[in-house]
Design an enzyme around this catalytic site. Structure first.
Site, short mmCIF file in Angstrom:
data_model
loop_
_atom_site.label_atom_id
_atom_site.label_comp_id
_atom_site.label_asym_id
_atom_site.label_seq_id
_atom_site.Cartn_x
_atom_site.Cartn_y
_atom_site.Cartn_z
N SER A 182 -4.69 62.35 1.92
CA SER A 182 -4.87 62.36 3.28
C SER A 182 -4.07 62.81 4.19
CB SER A 182 -5.38 60.52 3.83
OG SER A 182 -6.89 60.76 2.74
N LYS A 194 -4.57 64.98 6.96
CA LYS A 194 -5.90 65.01 8.01
C LYS A 194 -4.67 64.71 9.14
CE LYS A 194 -8.18 62.38 4.81
NZ LYS A 194 -8.88 60.43 4.14
N TYR A 207 -11.68 70.81 2.86
CA TYR A 207 -10.72 69.21 2.38
C TYR A 207 -10.65 69.49 0.89
CZ TYR A 207 -11.08 64.26 2.34
OH TYR A 207 -10.90 63.15 1.84
N TYR A 242 -6.87 52.91 7.60
CA TYR A 242 -7.38 51.99 7.38
C TYR A 242 -7.98 50.94 7.07
CZ TYR A 242 -6.78 56.50 4.01
OH TYR A 242 -6.42 58.34 3.63
N VAL A 290 -3.76 58.65 -1.08
CA VAL A 290 -3.78 57.80 -2.19
C VAL A 290 -2.99 59.18 -3.43
CG1 VAL A 290 -6.23 57.46 -2.29
CG2 VAL A 290 -5.76 59.56 -3.26
N1 GLN Z 1 -8.76 62.96 -1.35
C1 GLN Z 1 -8.61 61.56 -1.51
C2 GLN Z 1 -10.33 61.43 -1.43
O1 GLN Z 1 -10.93 62.63 -0.55
C3 GLN Z 1 -8.08 61.97 -0.28
C4 GLN Z 1 -8.12 60.38 0.16
C5 GLN Z 1 -6.74 59.44 0.19
O2 GLN Z 1 -6.15 59.85 0.33
N2 GLN Z 1 -6.78 58.10 1.35
O3 GLN Z 1 -10.74 60.54 -1.40
#
Ligand code: GLN
Length: 309
Positions: A64, A67, A191, A243, A261
């Site tokens: 993420s 992003k 994505y 988050y 993650v």
């Molecule tokens: N690729 C992961 C997902 O879409 C990214 C989530 C994350 O890093 N928090 O679940």
């Protein structure tokens, strides 16, 4: 002058007995295979200093954190009209929550939860084939990091494509509400590949420097975004980058930050530098457990919190 290398070395020594804490993400099979006993950290300053410790040269799945780079591209493409498609408020829910999206009729709370990031990828996809949009992102990340060796890990992208059922649900919801212009498979293709970007702490800290230095990379001289846009991306990272752990991260660390993650966190000390930390074990909300601890130690020892020393 603060001896940043000594601070990093001190943090590493103190955290060494704890390396391996937390739980690696196992909902993406490729990430479940990662050895949790790893820890790396890099600080890149606006003066051009780069300091690293531990496994800072090992590439990991940035997930993420990508992003932030996609948001930069989307804002460059359509500017403020992006905010018709996605909000700018903290969600207070998990990164892959579906409940809020239905209640708010397909407009995700912010660009950093999965639904918001999927809408942002849809924007970057427009006018391109999925492969070209991924290429645009890869070129951009190589440019801001000044490193042509950065790649995307296709195995991670494939692994997530096979198991990303929640993301398919989120994307289908948004498509039903008219908030995705392209086929769900195409948007998620972009994505999943952006999340599979593979970078080391050294590469990531350099890539984030434009956010610390008013929109330009002070090492290469490349102008990436305006100072105003850099400031605003930092504001979103501070309020939404972790988050439903964003408040806690602001409380303990006090820096704009974005987690993934894969166990990475990119943090920004405006006017000072950019910091990347990686330790794969995650806490309950899906953010790197030791990464956040290391950043808290760094902020306490340098006085870099945006809320004062
Ligand atoms: N690729 C992961 C997902 O879409 C990214 C989530 C994350 O890093 N928090 O679940």
């Amino acid at each position: 002058m603060t001896d940043l290398q000594a601070i990093l070395d001190g943090i590493y020594t103190e955290l060494s007995p704890r390396i391996g804490e937390g739980k690696v993400a196992d909902y993406i099979p490729e990430l479940a295979k990662v050895d949790p006993k790893q820890f790396g950290m890099t600080i890149a300053t606006v003066n051009g200093e780069v300091h690293s410790v531990g496994d800072a040269g090992i590439a990991f799945s940035i997930q993420s954190i990508s992003k932030v780079f996609m948001l930069t591209l989307a804002l460059g493409k359509i500017g403020e009209s992006l905010w018709k498609r996605v909000g700018r408020e903290p969600s207070g829910t998990s990164f892959n929550s579906i409940v809020q999206l239905e209640r708010e009729e397909g407009i995700p709370r912010n660009p950093f939860i999965n639904a918001g990031a999927i809408a942002v990828s849809d924007v970057v996809l427009s006018g391109h084939a999925p492969r070209e949009a991924i290429g645009e992102l890869l070129r951009f990340v190589r440019y801001v990091a000044d490193d042509e060796s950065i790649t995307i890990d296709d195995r991670v992208a494939r692994s997530e494509t096979q198991t990303g059922f929640r993301n398919f649900a989120l994307a289908n919801f948004m498509r039903a509400y008219g908030n995705l212009d392209h086929p769900v498979e195409h948007v998620l293709g972009v994505y999943f590949h952006q999340c599979a970007l593979s970078m080391s702490c050294q590469q990531l800290a350099k890539a984030g420097l434009y956010l610390a230095a008013r929109g330009s990379n002070p090492i290469t001289g490349h102008s990436v975004v305006s100072p105003k846009r850099a400031r605003r991306i930092n504001a979103l990272m501070l309020t939404c980058g972790h988050y439903d752990g964003s408040g806690d991260f602001a409380y303990h660390v006090g820096l704009p930050g974005k987690s993934g993650v894969g166990g990475g966190i990119l943090a920004v000390a405006p006017g000072i530098g950019s910091i990347a930390v990686w330790s794969p074990g995650l806490n309950k909300v899906g953010n790197s457990q030791l990464g956040a601890v290391a950043l808290e130690m760094l902020a306490a020892r340098t006085g870099w919190s945006v809320f004062g020393d």
